[in-house]
Design a protein around this motif. Sequence first.
Motif, PDB file in Angstrom:
ATOM      1  N   ALA A  95       6.370   1.425  -1.568  1.00 46.00           N
ATOM      2  CA  ALA A  95       5.294   0.876  -0.744  1.00 46.00           C
ATOM      3  C   ALA A  95       5.198  -0.613  -1.057  1.00 46.00           C
ATOM      4  O   ALA A  95       4.925  -0.996  -2.191  1.00 46.00           O
ATOM      5  CB  ALA A  95       3.968   1.554  -1.036  1.00 46.00           C
ATOM      6  N   PRO A  96       5.452  -1.468  -0.073  1.00 44.68           N
ATOM      7  CA  PRO A  96       5.353  -2.910  -0.309  1.00 44.68           C
ATOM      8  C   PRO A  96       3.928  -3.302  -0.700  1.00 44.68           C
ATOM      9  O   PRO A  96       2.966  -2.643  -0.307  1.00 44.68           O
ATOM     10  CB  PRO A  96       5.722  -3.529   1.034  1.00 44.68           C
ATOM     11  CG  PRO A  96       6.261  -2.442   1.874  1.00 44.68           C
ATOM     12  CD  PRO A  96       5.825  -1.138   1.283  1.00 44.68           C
ATOM     13  N   LYS A  97       3.815  -4.360  -1.460  1.00 43.45           N
ATOM     14  CA  LYS A  97       2.502  -4.811  -1.944  1.00 43.45           C
ATOM     15  C   LYS A  97       1.528  -5.136  -0.826  1.00 43.45           C
ATOM     16  O   LYS A  97       0.321  -5.081  -1.025  1.00 43.45           O
ATOM     17  CB  LYS A  97       2.677  -6.027  -2.850  1.00 43.45           C
ATOM     18  CG  LYS A  97       3.332  -5.678  -4.156  1.00 43.45           C
ATOM     19  CD  LYS A  97       3.531  -6.890  -5.031  1.00 43.45           C
ATOM     20  CE  LYS A  97       4.261  -6.451  -6.292  1.00 43.45           C
ATOM     21  NZ  LYS A  97       4.855  -7.523  -7.015  1.00 43.45           N
ATOM     22  N   ASP A  98       2.038  -5.460   0.360  1.00 44.20           N
ATOM     23  CA  ASP A  98       1.139  -5.802   1.463  1.00 44.20           C
ATOM     24  C   ASP A  98       0.719  -4.587   2.300  1.00 44.20           C
ATOM     25  O   ASP A  98       0.007  -4.722   3.282  1.00 44.20           O
ATOM     26  CB  ASP A  98       1.763  -6.875   2.365  1.00 44.20           C
ATOM     27  CG  ASP A  98       3.033  -6.403   3.056  1.00 44.20           C
ATOM     28  OD1 ASP A  98       3.550  -5.315   2.717  1.00 44.20           O
ATOM     29  OD2 ASP A  98       3.516  -7.142   3.936  1.00 44.20           O
ATOM     30  N   ASN A  99       1.117  -3.382   1.910  1.00 45.07           N
ATOM     31  CA  ASN A  99       0.734  -2.172   2.636  1.00 45.07           C
ATOM     32  C   ASN A  99      -0.527  -1.582   1.998  1.00 45.07           C
ATOM     33  O   ASN A  99      -0.474  -0.648   1.204  1.00 45.07           O
ATOM     34  CB  ASN A  99       1.867  -1.144   2.646  1.00 45.07           C
ATOM     35  CG  ASN A  99       1.540   0.051   3.523  1.00 45.07           C
ATOM     36  OD1 ASN A  99       0.392   0.322   3.817  1.00 45.07           O
ATOM     37  ND2 ASN A  99       2.566   0.768   3.930  1.00 45.07           N
ATOM     38  N   ASP A 100      -1.673  -2.142   2.368  1.00 49.48           N
ATOM     39  CA  ASP A 100      -2.949  -1.687   1.810  1.00 49.48           C
ATOM     40  C   ASP A 100      -3.250  -0.234   2.118  1.00 49.48           C
ATOM     41  O   ASP A 100      -3.986   0.416   1.377  1.00 49.48           O
ATOM     42  CB  ASP A 100      -4.101  -2.560   2.312  1.00 49.48           C
ATOM     43  CG  ASP A 100      -4.184  -3.893   1.591  1.00 49.48           C
ATOM     44  OD1 ASP A 100      -3.583  -4.024   0.497  1.00 49.48           O
ATOM     45  OD2 ASP A 100      -4.846  -4.809   2.118  1.00 49.48           O
ATOM     46  N   ALA A 101      -2.703   0.293   3.209  1.00 49.73           N
ATOM     47  CA  ALA A 101      -2.947   1.684   3.576  1.00 49.73           C
ATOM     48  C   ALA A 101      -2.450   2.635   2.486  1.00 49.73           C
ATOM     49  O   ALA A 101      -2.992   3.723   2.306  1.00 49.73           O
ATOM     50  CB  ALA A 101      -2.271   2.010   4.905  1.00 49.73           C
ATOM     51  N   VAL A 102      -1.432   2.218   1.735  1.00 50.12           N
ATOM     52  CA  VAL A 102      -0.892   3.028   0.644  1.00 50.12           C
ATOM     53  C   VAL A 102      -1.369   2.509  -0.710  1.00 50.12           C
ATOM     54  O   VAL A 102      -1.824   3.278  -1.552  1.00 50.12           O
ATOM     55  CB  VAL A 102       0.654   3.057   0.685  1.00 50.12           C
ATOM     56  CG1 VAL A 102       1.218   3.776  -0.532  1.00 50.12           C
ATOM     57  CG2 VAL A 102       1.136   3.714   1.971  1.00 50.12           C
ATOM     58  N   ILE A 103      -1.259   1.213  -0.909  1.00 48.12           N
ATOM     59  CA  ILE A 103      -1.568   0.612  -2.215  1.00 48.12           C
ATOM     60  C   ILE A 103      -3.016   0.874  -2.637  1.00 48.12           C
ATOM     61  O   ILE A 103      -3.271   1.284  -3.774  1.00 48.12           O
ATOM     62  CB  ILE A 103      -1.290  -0.905  -2.205  1.00 48.12           C
ATOM     63  CG1 ILE A 103       0.170  -1.192  -1.875  1.00 48.12           C
ATOM     64  CG2 ILE A 103      -1.721  -1.548  -3.516  1.00 48.12           C
ATOM     65  CD1 ILE A 103       1.158  -0.717  -2.904  1.00 48.12           C
ATOM     66  N   ARG A 104      -3.940   0.656  -1.735  1.00 48.30           N
ATOM     67  CA  ARG A 104      -5.365   0.793  -2.092  1.00 48.30           C
ATOM     68  C   ARG A 104      -5.724   2.199  -2.571  1.00 48.30           C
ATOM     69  O   ARG A 104      -6.256   2.361  -3.669  1.00 48.30           O
ATOM     70  CB  ARG A 104      -6.252   0.366  -0.938  1.00 48.30           C
ATOM     71  CG  ARG A 104      -7.723   0.317  -1.314  1.00 48.30           C
ATOM     72  CD  ARG A 104      -8.526  -0.228  -0.186  1.00 48.30           C
ATOM     73  NE  ARG A 104      -7.984  -1.524   0.198  1.00 48.30           N
ATOM     74  CZ  ARG A 104      -8.689  -2.626   0.313  1.00 48.30           C
ATOM     75  NH1 ARG A 104      -9.975  -2.593   0.110  1.00 48.30           N
ATOM     76  NH2 ARG A 104      -8.129  -3.742   0.660  1.00 48.30           N
ATOM     77  N   PRO A 105      -5.439   3.256  -1.814  1.00 52.97           N
ATOM     78  CA  PRO A 105      -5.801   4.592  -2.323  1.00 52.97           C
ATOM     79  C   PRO A 105      -4.995   4.984  -3.560  1.00 52.97           C
ATOM     80  O   PRO A 105      -5.514   5.657  -4.455  1.00 52.97           O
ATOM     81  CB  PRO A 105      -5.514   5.536  -1.150  1.00 52.97           C
ATOM     82  CG  PRO A 105      -4.661   4.777  -0.207  1.00 52.97           C
ATOM     83  CD  PRO A 105      -4.918   3.329  -0.442  1.00 52.97           C
ATOM     84  N   TRP A 106      -3.727   4.563  -3.628  1.00 50.16           N
ATOM     85  CA  TRP A 106      -2.882   4.916  -4.768  1.00 50.16           C
ATOM     86  C   TRP A 106      -3.441   4.324  -6.055  1.00 50.16           C
ATOM     87  O   TRP A 106      -3.547   5.007  -7.076  1.00 50.16           O
ATOM     88  CB  TRP A 106      -1.451   4.439  -4.516  1.00 50.16           C
ATOM     89  CG  TRP A 106      -0.459   5.087  -5.415  1.00 50.16           C
ATOM     90  CD1 TRP A 106       0.129   4.536  -6.511  1.00 50.16           C
ATOM     91  CD2 TRP A 106       0.042   6.408  -5.327  1.00 50.16           C
ATOM     92  NE1 TRP A 106       0.978   5.447  -7.104  1.00 50.16           N
ATOM     93  CE2 TRP A 106       0.936   6.596  -6.387  1.00 50.16           C
ATOM     94  CE3 TRP A 106      -0.190   7.464  -4.432  1.00 50.16           C
ATOM     95  CZ2 TRP A 106       1.608   7.804  -6.586  1.00 50.16           C
ATOM     96  CZ3 TRP A 106       0.483   8.648  -4.635  1.00 50.16           C
ATOM     97  CH2 TRP A 106       1.374   8.805  -5.704  1.00 50.16           C
ATOM     98  N   THR A 107      -3.804   3.042  -6.008  1.00 56.57           N
ATOM     99  CA  THR A 107      -4.325   2.399  -7.220  1.00 56.57           C
ATOM    100  C   THR A 107      -5.772   2.803  -7.500  1.00 56.57           C
ATOM    101  O   THR A 107      -6.158   2.915  -8.665  1.00 56.57           O
ATOM    102  CB  THR A 107      -4.204   0.864  -7.131  1.00 56.57           C
ATOM    103  OG1 THR A 107      -4.868   0.395  -5.960  1.00 56.57           O
ATOM    104  CG2 THR A 107      -2.752   0.434  -7.091  1.00 56.57           C
TER     105      THR A 107
END
Length: 128
Positions: A95-107
Motif C-alpha cells: 500500500a503506497p504511503k499516499d493511499n489513506d484508504a488503506v494506511i489510515r485504518p491499518w495504522t
Amino acid sequence: MSDGDHPTMSVAVRQENETTTVVTVQGEVDLLTARQLMDALEQVWLERPQVTCVVIDLSGVTFLGSSGLGVLADLAGRTTSHTPGGIGPAVRLVAPKDNDAVIRPWTTMNLQQILPLHEDVESALAAS
C-alpha cells in the motif's frame, strides 16, 4: 467504486514466478466484499501449493473496512512467516504511503506490528 448501493471489488491473480503469486485488489474491501477476497486468497493456497509467498497489492483499494482488516489480519496470523506451523505461504502487503484508504485504518489498528506494509510490489518481492 459503487454499482448502485453495492460496493465493488475486483481481484486479479498472477504468478510472478514458481514460488510467488501477486494478488491485486481494486475497489472497496468491506462487509460485502471481504469474503470474496478471502475466497480468492484461499484459492491461491489450494491451486498453487508450491507458492511460498503471496504479495497482496492494495494500491487500488479505495476503502478498507473492518471486515477487510479482519481478513488481512487473519491471514497474517495463519501464515508460515508469523506463526510456527502456519498453514500458508508468507504474505506481503503493498500500500503506497499516499493511499489513506488503506494506511489510515491499518495504522489506527496498529496492524503494522503483525504485517508491515510495503510501498510497492517490487519492495514486497525483494523482502520475500
